[in-house]
Design a protein around this motif. Structure first.
Motif, PDB file in Angstrom:
ATOM      1  N   GLU A   1       0.834  -1.204   0.000  1.00 62.29           N
ATOM      2  CA  GLU A   1       0.000   0.000   0.000  1.00 62.29           C
ATOM      3  C   GLU A   1       0.872   1.259   0.000  1.00 62.29           C
ATOM      4  O   GLU A   1       0.598   2.218  -0.726  1.00 62.29           O
ATOM      5  CB  GLU A   1      -0.922  -0.009   1.225  1.00 62.29           C
ATOM      6  N   HIS A   2       1.927   1.244   0.813  1.00 61.61           N
ATOM      7  CA  HIS A   2       2.854   2.391   0.829  1.00 61.61           C
ATOM      8  C   HIS A   2       3.556   2.533  -0.514  1.00 61.61           C
ATOM      9  O   HIS A   2       3.744   3.657  -1.007  1.00 61.61           O
ATOM     10  CB  HIS A   2       3.882   2.219   1.951  1.00 61.61           C
ATOM     11  N   ALA A   3       3.929   1.410  -1.101  1.00 62.51           N
ATOM     12  CA  ALA A   3       4.609   1.458  -2.395  1.00 62.51           C
ATOM     13  C   ALA A   3       3.688   2.023  -3.468  1.00 62.51           C
ATOM     14  O   ALA A   3       4.116   2.825  -4.318  1.00 62.51           O
ATOM     15  CB  ALA A   3       5.078   0.058  -2.784  1.00 62.51           C
ATOM     16  N   ALA A   4       2.416   1.643  -3.404  1.00 64.74           N
ATOM     17  CA  ALA A   4       1.447   2.130  -4.393  1.00 64.74           C
ATOM     18  C   ALA A   4       1.248   3.641  -4.283  1.00 64.74           C
ATOM     19  O   ALA A   4       0.970   4.312  -5.286  1.00 64.74           O
ATOM     20  CB  ALA A   4       0.116   1.406  -4.215  1.00 64.74           C
ATOM     21  N   ARG A   5       1.400   4.169  -3.072  1.00 62.09           N
ATOM     22  CA  ARG A   5       1.271   5.619  -2.868  1.00 62.09           C
ATOM     23  C   ARG A   5       2.564   6.364  -3.213  1.00 62.09           C
ATOM     24  O   ARG A   5       2.617   7.589  -3.147  1.00 62.09           O
ATOM     25  CB  ARG A   5       0.894   5.915  -1.415  1.00 62.09           C
ATOM     26  N   GLY A   6       3.607   5.613  -3.527  1.00 63.99           N
ATOM     27  CA  GLY A   6       4.879   6.239  -3.867  1.00 63.99           C
ATOM     28  C   GLY A   6       5.721   6.624  -2.668  1.00 63.99           C
ATOM     29  O   GLY A   6       6.660   7.420  -2.792  1.00 63.99           O
ATOM     30  N   ASP A   7       5.409   6.060  -1.490  1.00 61.50           N
ATOM     31  CA  ASP A   7       6.176   6.403  -0.283  1.00 61.50           C
ATOM     32  C   ASP A   7       7.609   5.877  -0.376  1.00 61.50           C
ATOM     33  O   ASP A   7       8.546   6.529   0.075  1.00 61.50           O
ATOM     34  CB  ASP A   7       5.493   5.828   0.956  1.00 61.50           C
ATOM     35  N   PHE A   8       7.766   4.677  -0.903  1.00 60.70           N
ATOM     36  CA  PHE A   8       9.084   4.097  -1.116  1.00 60.70           C
ATOM     37  C   PHE A   8       8.937   2.872  -2.016  1.00 60.70           C
ATOM     38  O   PHE A   8       7.835   2.335  -2.187  1.00 60.70           O
ATOM     39  CB  PHE A   8       9.755   3.684   0.215  1.00 60.70           C
ATOM     40  N   GLU A   9      10.057   2.441  -2.574  1.00 65.86           N
ATOM     41  CA  GLU A   9      10.090   1.186  -3.327  1.00 65.86           C
ATOM     42  C   GLU A   9      10.663   0.105  -2.421  1.00 65.86           C
ATOM     43  O   GLU A   9      11.784   0.235  -1.941  1.00 65.86           O
ATOM     44  CB  GLU A   9      10.943   1.314  -4.582  1.00 65.86           C
ATOM     45  N   PRO A  10       9.922  -0.974  -2.147  1.00 65.57           N
ATOM     46  CA  PRO A  10      10.406  -2.001  -1.226  1.00 65.57           C
ATOM     47  C   PRO A  10      11.221  -3.086  -1.934  1.00 65.57           C
ATOM     48  O   PRO A  10      10.907  -3.496  -3.064  1.00 65.57           O
ATOM     49  CB  PRO A  10       9.117  -2.596  -0.658  1.00 65.57           C
ATOM     50  N   ILE A  11      12.261  -3.523  -1.253  1.00 62.69           N
ATOM     51  CA  ILE A  11      13.001  -4.726  -1.635  1.00 62.69           C
ATOM     52  C   ILE A  11      13.017  -5.601  -0.384  1.00 62.69           C
ATOM     53  O   ILE A  11      13.523  -5.179   0.666  1.00 62.69           O
ATOM     54  CB  ILE A  11      14.426  -4.393  -2.101  1.00 62.69           C
ATOM     55  N   ILE A  12      12.460  -6.775  -0.477  1.00 59.53           N
ATOM     56  CA  ILE A  12      12.264  -7.612   0.708  1.00 59.53           C
ATOM     57  C   ILE A  12      13.132  -8.871   0.613  1.00 59.53           C
ATOM     58  O   ILE A  12      13.062  -9.610  -0.368  1.00 59.53           O
ATOM     59  CB  ILE A  12      10.784  -8.008   0.869  1.00 59.53           C
ATOM     60  N   VAL A  13      13.950  -9.075   1.641  1.00 53.59           N
ATOM     61  CA  VAL A  13      14.777 -10.284   1.742  1.00 53.59           C
ATOM     62  C   VAL A  13      14.439 -10.925   3.091  1.00 53.59           C
ATOM     63  O   VAL A  13      14.866 -10.456   4.139  1.00 53.59           O
ATOM     64  CB  VAL A  13      16.278  -9.946   1.651  1.00 53.59           C
ATOM     65  N   ASP A  14      13.666 -11.985   3.038  1.00 52.24           N
ATOM     66  CA  ASP A  14      13.055 -12.528   4.252  1.00 52.24           C
ATOM     67  C   ASP A  14      12.902 -14.037   4.099  1.00 52.24           C
ATOM     68  O   ASP A  14      13.168 -14.604   3.029  1.00 52.24           O
ATOM     69  CB  ASP A  14      11.696 -11.851   4.465  1.00 52.24           C
ATOM     70  N   HIS A  15      12.443 -14.692   5.168  1.00 52.36           N
ATOM     71  CA  HIS A  15      12.201 -16.144   5.113  1.00 52.36           C
ATOM     72  C   HIS A  15      10.935 -16.531   5.856  1.00 52.36           C
ATOM     73  O   HIS A  15      10.673 -17.713   6.052  1.00 52.36           O
ATOM     74  CB  HIS A  15      13.408 -16.902   5.686  1.00 52.36           C
ATOM     75  N   HIS A  16      10.147 -15.538   6.276  1.00 51.23           N
ATOM     76  CA  HIS A  16       8.884 -15.805   6.962  1.00 51.23           C
ATOM     77  C   HIS A  16       7.748 -15.978   5.946  1.00 51.23           C
ATOM     78  O   HIS A  16       7.887 -15.643   4.779  1.00 51.23           O
ATOM     79  CB  HIS A  16       8.563 -14.678   7.938  1.00 51.23           C
ATOM     80  N   GLN A  17       6.633 -16.481   6.430  1.00 51.27           N
ATOM     81  CA  GLN A  17       5.494 -16.773   5.562  1.00 51.27           C
ATOM     82  C   GLN A  17       5.001 -15.498   4.880  1.00 51.27           C
ATOM     83  O   GLN A  17       4.638 -14.534   5.555  1.00 51.27           O
ATOM     84  CB  GLN A  17       4.357 -17.387   6.383  1.00 51.27           C
ATOM     85  N   PRO A  18       4.985 -15.465   3.539  1.00 53.69           N
ATOM     86  CA  PRO A  18       4.559 -14.245   2.840  1.00 53.69           C
ATOM     87  C   PRO A  18       3.049 -14.022   2.936  1.00 53.69           C
ATOM     88  O   PRO A  18       2.268 -14.968   2.940  1.00 53.69           O
ATOM     89  CB  PRO A  18       4.972 -14.501   1.377  1.00 53.69           C
ATOM     90  N   ALA A  19       2.668 -12.758   3.005  1.00 53.12           N
ATOM     91  CA  ALA A  19       1.259 -12.389   2.920  1.00 53.12           C
ATOM     92  C   ALA A  19       0.803 -12.514   1.465  1.00 53.12           C
ATOM     93  O   ALA A  19       1.609 -12.643   0.545  1.00 53.12           O
ATOM     94  CB  ALA A  19       1.053 -10.965   3.417  1.00 53.12           C
ATOM     95  N   ASP A  20      -0.494 -12.472   1.275  1.00 57.66           N
ATOM     96  CA  ASP A  20      -1.063 -12.636  -0.062  1.00 57.66           C
ATOM     97  C   ASP A  20      -1.057 -11.291  -0.793  1.00 57.66           C
ATOM     98  O   ASP A  20      -2.088 -10.630  -0.932  1.00 57.66           O
ATOM     99  CB  ASP A  20      -2.488 -13.189   0.046  1.00 57.66           C
ATOM    100  N   ALA A  21       0.132 -10.882  -1.225  1.00 60.66           N
ATOM    101  CA  ALA A  21       0.290  -9.628  -1.966  1.00 60.66           C
ATOM    102  C   ALA A  21       1.533  -9.763  -2.832  1.00 60.66           C
ATOM    103  O   ALA A  21       2.353 -10.656  -2.632  1.00 60.66           O
ATOM    104  CB  ALA A  21       0.396  -8.437  -1.021  1.00 60.66           C
ATOM    105  N   GLU A  22       1.672  -8.878  -3.785  1.00 62.86           N
ATOM    106  CA  GLU A  22       2.784  -8.964  -4.732  1.00 62.86           C
ATOM    107  C   GLU A  22       3.702  -7.756  -4.610  1.00 62.86           C
ATOM    108  O   GLU A  22       3.271  -6.652  -4.289  1.00 62.86           O
ATOM    109  CB  GLU A  22       2.254  -9.050  -6.169  1.00 62.86           C
ATOM    110  N   THR A  23       4.978  -7.986  -4.863  1.00 58.55           N
ATOM    111  CA  THR A  23       5.945  -6.908  -4.995  1.00 58.55           C
ATOM    112  C   THR A  23       7.022  -7.371  -5.962  1.00 58.55           C
ATOM    113  O   THR A  23       7.280  -8.579  -6.093  1.00 58.55           O
ATOM    114  CB  THR A  23       6.553  -6.518  -3.634  1.00 58.55           C
TER     115      THR A  23
END
Length: 468
Positions: free
Chosen positions: A91-113
């Motif tokens: 949601e923040h990315a869609a508003r142009g607040d920042f561009e996310p880069i995610i490096v993680d190993h936890h269960q992903p939420a149902d959303a795309e990036t």
């Protein structure tokens, strides 16, 4: 070269994007895996010439994500969290607040990036096969140019061990590939030895006295018993007036102690499976002096856990980055305090007990146990009197006047039967107006104050469905 082919494309995509930005805000979790994740990513970005600023968060919720957005960085790299909060981040990315880069190993939420490096997205278990630090190591290997980032495998192993990813005492899956690179680079040694915590730093009697997995009757929890046992084996306890440690023993002495421990266990009725865990795989660092916390992956990770959980992530990060002066001294003082708090927390659980339901067990520590360590205490409580290993355990602690921290822990056996604490905790927390997630064997959440009973009701429903 990225050592895990299944994740190579994702690692390269994230690395290529990071190379193209002017600067980046690196946001990371605060446990041992989070600190090593941040240290790996920060060093790799520095070597790649990407200016980086760091911020640590105990938990990534809507408020914390908003605070990150307020920093006004065009690019934010999330390490060791972010996947489970992807909906809010998107949601923040869609508003142009920042561009996310995610490096993680936890269960992903149902959303795309677009830039998302997570082993679960490619069928690799993020709870046992690749930690957050391991995922950051893959990013580092994709980022490297003139510098070989294989030296960072050391921190990736510390993160994986600290995240309890060792299966039957050994790192497996994608973690194995990182271990192999560390061994090849001569910054890591993999061996077989006594699998008790404290082989580098604890005096021999304390090493055995504090051993509870497996618990050896007449030795574990018995100071005089452990001394008498060692004397019966013919092991000198002191050298020039100083207590000897496990690392001070010769190979012959080590073999004598292990054989005697195994025989004591057999004589006192300890199960064969429990005794098998007495010896396991160890991960040590040849370039570090023997007898220090930084020589052994397990002790290194515990030292890190003792920093950021007490609002000193800067200290843990500095140790990861090589500070062996003031930062290490401060970390050791924090570790001594951490051990006292864990001991007191476990004693509180023993005194107050747990509430048991048919499929779950729980305790509410209120303010008695710090919310940043209540999950560790819950995991340590397994095997103590009145705590059943056949039920997941949930711990509550006060986070603020309005919020309660939830930490849930399971066992490998329960996960094998279908337990998924990430799903159960996530569902139950959202049902009461909170949010959370994590792994199948360990998860956490924040819920509104006063909703503990309703949380447990929904949580148990989820567990019953899973174990059915």
């Amino acid at each position: 070269m990225v050592p895990v082919p299944e994740l190579a494309d994702r690692a390269r995509a994230c690395a290529d994007r990071l190379r193209s930005v002017d600067d980046v805000l690196l946001a990371s979790h605060i446990d041992a895996d989070g600190l090593t994740s941040a240290a790996i990513a920060a060093q790799a970005l520095e070597r790649a010439g990407v200016p980086t600023e760091l911020v640590f968060k105990n938990q990534l919720d809507d408020e914390e994500i908003a605070s990150i957005a307020a920093r006004e960085f065009e690019t934010v790299l999330f390490t060791d969290f972010g996947s489970g909060q992807l909906e809010t981040i998107a949601e923040h990315a869609a508003r142009g607040d920042f561009e996310p880069i995610i490096v993680d190993h936890h269960q992903p939420a149902d959303a795309e990036t677009q830039y998302h490096l997570n082993p679960l997205l490619e069928g690799i278990d993020g709870a046992s096969e690749l930690s957050g630090a391991g995922a950051c190591y893959l990013l580092a290997r994709a980022l490297e140019a003139d510098v070989d980032n294989r030296d960072l495998a050391k921190l990736a192993v510390v993160g994986a061990v600290g995240d309890m990813q060792a299966v039957d005492g050994e790192l497996v899956g994608a973690n194995r590939e990182i271990v192999a690179e560390g061994v090849e680079a001569d910054i890591l040694k993999e061996g077989t030895d006594l699998a008790l915590y404290g082989t580098q730093t604890r005096p021999l009697p304390k090493l055995l006295e504090y051993a509870d997995r497996p618990r050896i009757p007449g030795v574990s929890g018995d100071q005089s018993g452990s001394i008498q046992f060692l004397e019966s084996v013919g092991i000198p306890l002191k050298d020039d007036g100083e207590w000897r440690r496990w690392v001070d023993l010769s190979m012959a002495e080590r073999q004598s102690v292990i054989s005697a421990l195994l025989q004591r266990g057999v004589d006192r009725g300890v199960s064969a499976d429990a005794l098998d865990s007495l010896v396991g795989t160890t991960y040590t660092f040849p370039g570090v002096s023997k007898g220090t916390e930084l020589r052994d992956a397990s002790e290194f990770s515990t030292l890190l856990n003792a920093t950021a959980r007490y609002e000193r992530a800067d200290v843990g990060l500095a140790v990861c980055l090589g500070d062996r002066g003031d930062a290490l001294d401060r970390a050791r003082r924090l570790l001594a305090n951490h051990r006292r708090n864990l001991s007191e927390g476990l004693e509180w659980v023993r005194e107050h007990g747990v509430e048991t339901r048919p499929s779950v067990q729980f305790f509410d520590a209120g303010e008695a146990i710090r919310e940043t360590i209540v999950g560790i205490v819950a995991g340590m409580a397994f095997g103590t009197s009145g705590v059943d290993r056949d039920r997941p355990i949930v711990a509550f602690a006060e986070k603020s006047d309005q919020e309660i921290k939830v930490s849930a822990r399971g066992t490998a056996e329960l996960v094998g039967r279908g337990l998924d604490l990430s799903a159960a905790v996530g569902t139950a927390s959202r049902a009461v107006g909170g949010d959370g997630g994590g792994h199948d064997i360990a998860a956490g959440a924040t819920i509104p104050g006063g909703s503990q009973e309703a949380f447990i009701d929904r949580f148990e429903e989820c567990v019953v469905e899973q174990l059915a």
